[in-house]
Design a protein around this motif. Structure first.
Motif, PDB file in Angstrom:
ATOM      1  N   TRP A  95      -4.602   0.259   8.502  1.00 10.30           N
ATOM      2  CA  TRP A  95      -4.510  -1.214   8.450  1.00 10.30           C
ATOM      3  C   TRP A  95      -4.041  -1.663   7.067  1.00 10.30           C
ATOM      4  O   TRP A  95      -3.159  -2.527   6.953  1.00 10.30           O
ATOM      5  CB  TRP A  95      -5.870  -1.825   8.775  1.00 10.30           C
ATOM      6  N   PHE A  96      -4.598  -1.076   6.015  1.00 10.53           N
ATOM      7  CA  PHE A  96      -4.174  -1.423   4.657  1.00 10.53           C
ATOM      8  C   PHE A  96      -2.732  -1.003   4.415  1.00 10.53           C
ATOM      9  O   PHE A  96      -1.968  -1.717   3.752  1.00 10.53           O
ATOM     10  CB  PHE A  96      -5.110  -0.768   3.632  1.00 10.53           C
ATOM     11  N   LEU A  97      -2.346   0.155   4.944  1.00 13.22           N
ATOM     12  CA  LEU A  97      -0.967   0.607   4.796  1.00 13.22           C
ATOM     13  C   LEU A  97      -0.007  -0.348   5.508  1.00 13.22           C
ATOM     14  O   LEU A  97       1.045  -0.719   4.968  1.00 13.22           O
ATOM     15  CB  LEU A  97      -0.807   2.014   5.362  1.00 13.22           C
ATOM     16  N   ALA A  98      -0.379  -0.760   6.728  1.00 10.72           N
ATOM     17  CA  ALA A  98       0.480  -1.638   7.525  1.00 10.72           C
ATOM     18  C   ALA A  98       0.627  -3.019   6.880  1.00 10.72           C
ATOM     19  O   ALA A  98       1.668  -3.676   7.030  1.00 10.72           O
ATOM     20  CB  ALA A  98      -0.086  -1.779   8.937  1.00 10.72           C
ATOM     21  N   LYS A  99      -0.403  -3.441   6.159  1.00 12.04           N
ATOM     22  CA  LYS A  99      -0.359  -4.754   5.498  1.00 12.04           C
ATOM     23  C   LYS A  99       0.339  -4.689   4.146  1.00 12.04           C
ATOM     24  O   LYS A  99       0.480  -5.715   3.468  1.00 12.04           O
ATOM     25  CB  LYS A  99      -1.777  -5.295   5.315  1.00 12.04           C
ATOM     26  N   GLY A 100       0.772  -3.507   3.739  1.00 11.62           N
ATOM     27  CA  GLY A 100       1.532  -3.361   2.514  1.00 11.62           C
ATOM     28  C   GLY A 100       0.720  -3.329   1.237  1.00 11.62           C
ATOM     29  O   GLY A 100       1.230  -3.664   0.155  1.00 11.62           O
ATOM     30  N   TYR A 101      -0.520  -2.882   1.313  1.00 12.50           N
ATOM     31  CA  TYR A 101      -1.369  -2.833   0.122  1.00 12.50           C
ATOM     32  C   TYR A 101      -1.126  -1.594  -0.744  1.00 12.50           C
ATOM     33  O   TYR A 101      -1.733  -1.448  -1.797  1.00 12.50           O
ATOM     34  CB  TYR A 101      -2.846  -2.886   0.535  1.00 12.50           C
ATOM     35  N   ILE A 103      -0.271   2.836  -1.096  1.00 13.86           N
ATOM     36  CA  ILE A 103      -0.917   4.100  -0.724  1.00 13.86           C
ATOM     37  C   ILE A 103      -2.233   4.294  -1.469  1.00 13.86           C
ATOM     38  O   ILE A 103      -3.241   4.675  -0.870  1.00 13.86           O
ATOM     39  CB  ILE A 103       0.041   5.268  -0.991  1.00 13.86           C
ATOM     40  N   LEU A 104      -2.240   4.054  -2.775  1.00  8.60           N
ATOM     41  CA  LEU A 104      -3.438   4.325  -3.570  1.00  8.60           C
ATOM     42  C   LEU A 104      -4.625   3.507  -3.097  1.00  8.60           C
ATOM     43  O   LEU A 104      -5.716   4.060  -2.872  1.00  8.60           O
ATOM     44  CB  LEU A 104      -3.169   4.051  -5.049  1.00  8.60           C
ATOM     45  N   LEU A 105      -4.439   2.197  -2.943  1.00 10.53           N
ATOM     46  CA  LEU A 105      -5.542   1.349  -2.494  1.00 10.53           C
ATOM     47  C   LEU A 105      -5.979   1.725  -1.083  1.00 10.53           C
ATOM     48  O   LEU A 105      -7.180   1.738  -0.777  1.00 10.53           O
ATOM     49  CB  LEU A 105      -5.135  -0.125  -2.537  1.00 10.53           C
ATOM     50  N   SER A 106      -5.022   2.053  -0.222  1.00 14.47           N
ATOM     51  CA  SER A 106      -5.341   2.425   1.156  1.00 14.47           C
ATOM     52  C   SER A 106      -6.199   3.687   1.198  1.00 14.47           C
ATOM     53  O   SER A 106      -7.163   3.772   1.963  1.00 14.47           O
ATOM     54  CB  SER A 106      -4.050   2.648   1.958  1.00 14.47           C
ATOM     55  N   ILE A 107      -5.848   4.655   0.346  1.00 12.18           N
ATOM     56  CA  ILE A 107      -6.632   5.888   0.285  1.00 12.18           C
ATOM     57  C   ILE A 107      -8.029   5.617  -0.275  1.00 12.18           C
ATOM     58  O   ILE A 107      -9.026   6.149   0.222  1.00 12.18           O
ATOM     59  CB  ILE A 107      -5.901   6.951  -0.558  1.00 12.18           C
ATOM     60  N   LEU A 108      -8.108   4.765  -1.289  1.00 10.85           N
ATOM     61  CA  LEU A 108      -9.404   4.456  -1.895  1.00 10.85           C
ATOM     62  C   LEU A 108     -10.352   3.782  -0.905  1.00 10.85           C
ATOM     63  O   LEU A 108     -11.540   4.130  -0.832  1.00 10.85           O
ATOM     64  CB  LEU A 108      -9.205   3.576  -3.127  1.00 10.85           C
ATOM     65  N   VAL A 109      -9.841   2.823  -0.124  1.00  9.64           N
ATOM     66  CA  VAL A 109     -10.720   2.158   0.846  1.00  9.64           C
ATOM     67  C   VAL A 109     -11.088   3.119   1.976  1.00  9.64           C
ATOM     68  O   VAL A 109     -12.197   3.059   2.523  1.00  9.64           O
ATOM     69  CB  VAL A 109     -10.078   0.867   1.417  1.00  9.64           C
TER      70      VAL A 109
END
Length: 325
Positions: A95-101, A103-109
């Protein structure tokens, strides 16, 4: 290898020596036998380097999850929620990846959610005194529901191409997913064999009351292992997304069975206190080769899971018989 051959040549003079040899190297013998059968049936394809690396790649997710399950079972616990925590972590990461946040933040969450759900398991078990079976069974439902709520029950397909490095790229001949599995493996190996927490984990599983009297922080140890199991689920989720390029709410449906089977086949006692990181890795390889062999024989997927379940039952029965001696 020389020591193994020397033992096999000089130790076969009596039945007791043969028995000790078989017990000590049983997993290696099983892997050797299954590899020979698979090589013959596949006309040599199985033993090719490309297929062997592919075998490791196919089992990288289960390999990571099994290491977390191994830590939990060492404390005489069980984690039935690994597949669901993987699914929830995968959906949130996607979801974070699809929203364009990014890679790093997506992996952290993703890691944060996995570790948090694992921590909740640990809190229910250590502070709430809820049996591990019940606590993780409840978490299985909670995490699976969370996975369905994140995108309203629909899979997430919008995975950026640069994220696929974790599941589809290689460093030389070695897939990145296998490297991640290796990192988790060596971290777990160091934890259980070189740190005081490793000694605490074995002590809690062997005799919790004795460990408490000896000054071991029981609750802290359980919080650690369940949190790590949740974190490893998140790492598995990252590999899953990168391999499949999507995140469905149904991800990880069979991973509970496969991870427990790998750990128990690897010789870890369900009663706690007995087991090794290396044998857990070998247990994953046994399950992987067995699955590969059944695919060669065109065994239906549902029948495959029944066979793995049967192998798990036999492994537990053997474990109990050995413990009773």
């Amino acid at each position: 290898m020389t020591n193994i051959l020397r033992t096999s040549l000089t130790g076969f003079k009596d039945k007791a020596a043969i028995k000790r040899f078989v017990i000590r190297y049983n997993l290696w013998l099983i892997i050797l036998g299954m590899s020979i059968v698979s090589t013959v049936l596949s006309k040599g394809v199985f033993i090719s380097p490309d297929n062997l690396f592919n075998l490791l790649l196919q089992n990288s997710i289960i390999g990571v999850l099994a290491l977390g399950q191994f830590l939990v079972i060492l404390t005489a616990g069980i984690d039935l929620s690994v597949g669901s925590i993987l699914a929830a972590s995968a959906l949130l990461c996607a979801w974070f990846l699809a929203k364009g946040y990014g890679i790093l933040l997506s992996i952290l969450v993703c890691f944060g959610l996995g570790a948090s759900l694992g921590l909740m398991n640990g809190l229910m078990i250590s502070k709430g005194k809820i049996p591990p079976f019940i606590a993780t069974l409840g978490m299985m439902g909670i995490a699976r529901s969370l996975a369905r709520q994140i995108n309203h029950g629909s899979p997430i397909w919008a995975i950026p191409e640069n994220f696929l490095i974790f599941g589809r790229e290689s460093v030389g001949p070695v897939p990145v997913a296998v490297i991640l599995w290796g990192i988790v493996f060596f971290f777990t190996l160091f934890l259980v064999e070189r740190t005081r927490y490793g000694r605490y984990i074995y002590a809690v599983g062997a005799n919790e009351n004795a460990a408490r009297i000896s000054g071991v922080k029981i609750d802290r140890t359980k919080l650690l292992v369940y949190s790590l199991a949740g974190l490893f689920c998140a790492i598995g989720a990252m590999i899953f997304i990168a391999r499949t390029k999507y995140a469905p709410p149904t991800a990880g449906m069979w991973y509970n069975l496969d991870s427990i089977a790998a750990v128990v086949i690897g010789g870890t006692s369900l009663f706690g206190g007995i087991g090794s990181t290396t044998n857990t890795f070998l247990g994953v390889i046994v399950v992987g080769i067995l699955t590969n062999l059944m695919n060669i024989l065109n065994v239906h997927i549902f029948v495959q899971k029944a066979i793995i379940g049967l192998v798990l039952i036999v492994a537990v029965y053997s474990n109990i018989k050995i413990r009773a001696r």
